[in-house]
Design a protein around this motif. Sequence first.
Motif, PDB file in Angstrom:
ATOM      1  N   ARG A   1       1.285  -0.164  -9.392  1.00  0.00           N
ATOM      2  CA  ARG A   1       1.003  -1.335  -8.564  1.00  0.00           C
ATOM      3  C   ARG A   1       2.111  -2.382  -8.575  1.00  0.00           C
ATOM      4  N   ASN A   2       3.128  -2.186  -9.420  1.00  0.00           N
ATOM      5  CA  ASN A   2       4.189  -3.202  -9.470  1.00  0.00           C
ATOM      6  C   ASN A   2       5.566  -2.618  -9.792  1.00  0.00           C
ATOM      7  N   TRP A   3       5.739  -1.294  -9.714  1.00  0.00           N
ATOM      8  CA  TRP A   3       6.965  -0.667 -10.159  1.00  0.00           C
ATOM      9  C   TRP A   3       8.203  -1.168  -9.431  1.00  0.00           C
ATOM     10  N   TRP A   4       8.073  -1.608  -8.203  1.00  0.00           N
ATOM     11  CA  TRP A   4       9.214  -2.066  -7.405  1.00  0.00           C
ATOM     12  C   TRP A   4       9.663  -3.480  -7.784  1.00  0.00           C
ATOM     13  N   LYS A   5       8.958  -4.127  -8.697  1.00  0.00           N
ATOM     14  CA  LYS A   5       9.285  -5.498  -9.100  1.00  0.00           C
ATOM     15  C   LYS A   5      10.172  -5.560 -10.339  1.00  0.00           C
ATOM     16  N   SER A   6      10.514  -4.425 -10.909  1.00  0.00           N
ATOM     17  CA  SER A   6      11.397  -4.408 -12.075  1.00  0.00           C
ATOM     18  C   SER A   6      12.499  -3.383 -11.873  1.00  0.00           C
ATOM     19  N   ASP A   7      13.669  -3.649 -12.438  1.00  0.00           N
ATOM     20  CA  ASP A   7      14.790  -2.719 -12.314  1.00  0.00           C
ATOM     21  C   ASP A   7      14.448  -1.358 -12.910  1.00  0.00           C
ATOM     22  N   LEU A   8      13.794  -1.368 -14.067  1.00  0.00           N
ATOM     23  CA  LEU A   8      13.453  -0.109 -14.716  1.00  0.00           C
ATOM     24  C   LEU A   8      12.453   0.685 -13.877  1.00  0.00           C
ATOM     25  N   GLY A   9      11.478   0.004 -13.294  1.00  0.00           N
ATOM     26  CA  GLY A   9      10.510   0.678 -12.442  1.00  0.00           C
ATOM     27  C   GLY A   9      11.163   1.279 -11.213  1.00  0.00           C
TER      28      GLY A   9
ATOM     29  N   THR B   1       0.828  -1.207   0.000  1.00  0.00           N
ATOM     30  CA  THR B   1       0.000   0.000   0.000  1.00  0.00           C
ATOM     31  C   THR B   1       0.859   1.252   0.000  1.00  0.00           C
ATOM     32  N   LEU B   2       1.912   1.245   0.796  1.00  0.00           N
ATOM     33  CA  LEU B   2       2.803   2.404   0.865  1.00  0.00           C
ATOM     34  C   LEU B   2       3.503   2.646  -0.469  1.00  0.00           C
ATOM     35  N   LEU B   3       3.955   1.574  -1.110  1.00  0.00           N
ATOM     36  CA  LEU B   3       4.653   1.698  -2.385  1.00  0.00           C
ATOM     37  C   LEU B   3       3.714   2.192  -3.483  1.00  0.00           C
ATOM     38  N   ILE B   4       2.483   1.716  -3.472  1.00  0.00           N
ATOM     39  CA  ILE B   4       1.493   2.171  -4.450  1.00  0.00           C
ATOM     40  C   ILE B   4       1.186   3.650  -4.243  1.00  0.00           C
TER      41      ILE B   4
END
Length: 219
Positions: A184-192, A27-30
């Motif tokens: 909703r998923n930016w922290w799951k990829s290096d580019l994000g 929730t915090l990351l979103i």
Amino acid sequence: LSKKYSFLIIFFILVTLIVTIFSFKKTLLINYADFFIINDAKKDADLILILSGNVLTRVPHAVNLIKDGYSSRVMITNMKWHQLPFGLTYPTDIQMAKTILGKYNLNNELEILPSLKSLGASSTFDEAYDLRDYLSKNKLQNIILETDENHSRRALMAFKKIINNLPQINITVSSAPNEIYNKRNWWKSDLGLKTYILEFFLYVYYYLYNDNIKLDKNV
């Protein structure tokens, strides 16, 4: 309180804080990413302005805006393009935008925003100055900035800072999504990760800074 109990209280607070953060991590990351995203565009605008950069996502999104009735007029900023060594070449943003629009039979619809810099804009602030100059010579009122999601709040802030002396101008934003990451998923990829972590520092810089010292002297 004794040092022993003081330590236990501090330790308990820290553990509680860590557990809370991990419990609400998603929730915090979103919410963190959502802060940088603005979508407040209204239909029947005078112009859709595509900011140079990631045209592979921004131009198709602009096509959707045209089809949905947000505006019938689309323009792209003129960004400074770096020459490759050894005689190598690659298409500019303007060339790619025209090619993409051609796939939708809209290649003749694209206008190019003149730049105050001889080699083209090199920042969002530059693009804002270019638009301000254009608006001073053309009677337009409602402008939609079209850019990537993570860049939307910073772009709007930069344009409003530069065009604040034209109160009759209404600037809104439409954010282009991409297929690699979103809020909703930016922290799951290096580019994000690179994009949204860097965006925090860029936003702070743009918030504190009101100008671009690299602008030509005649601006």
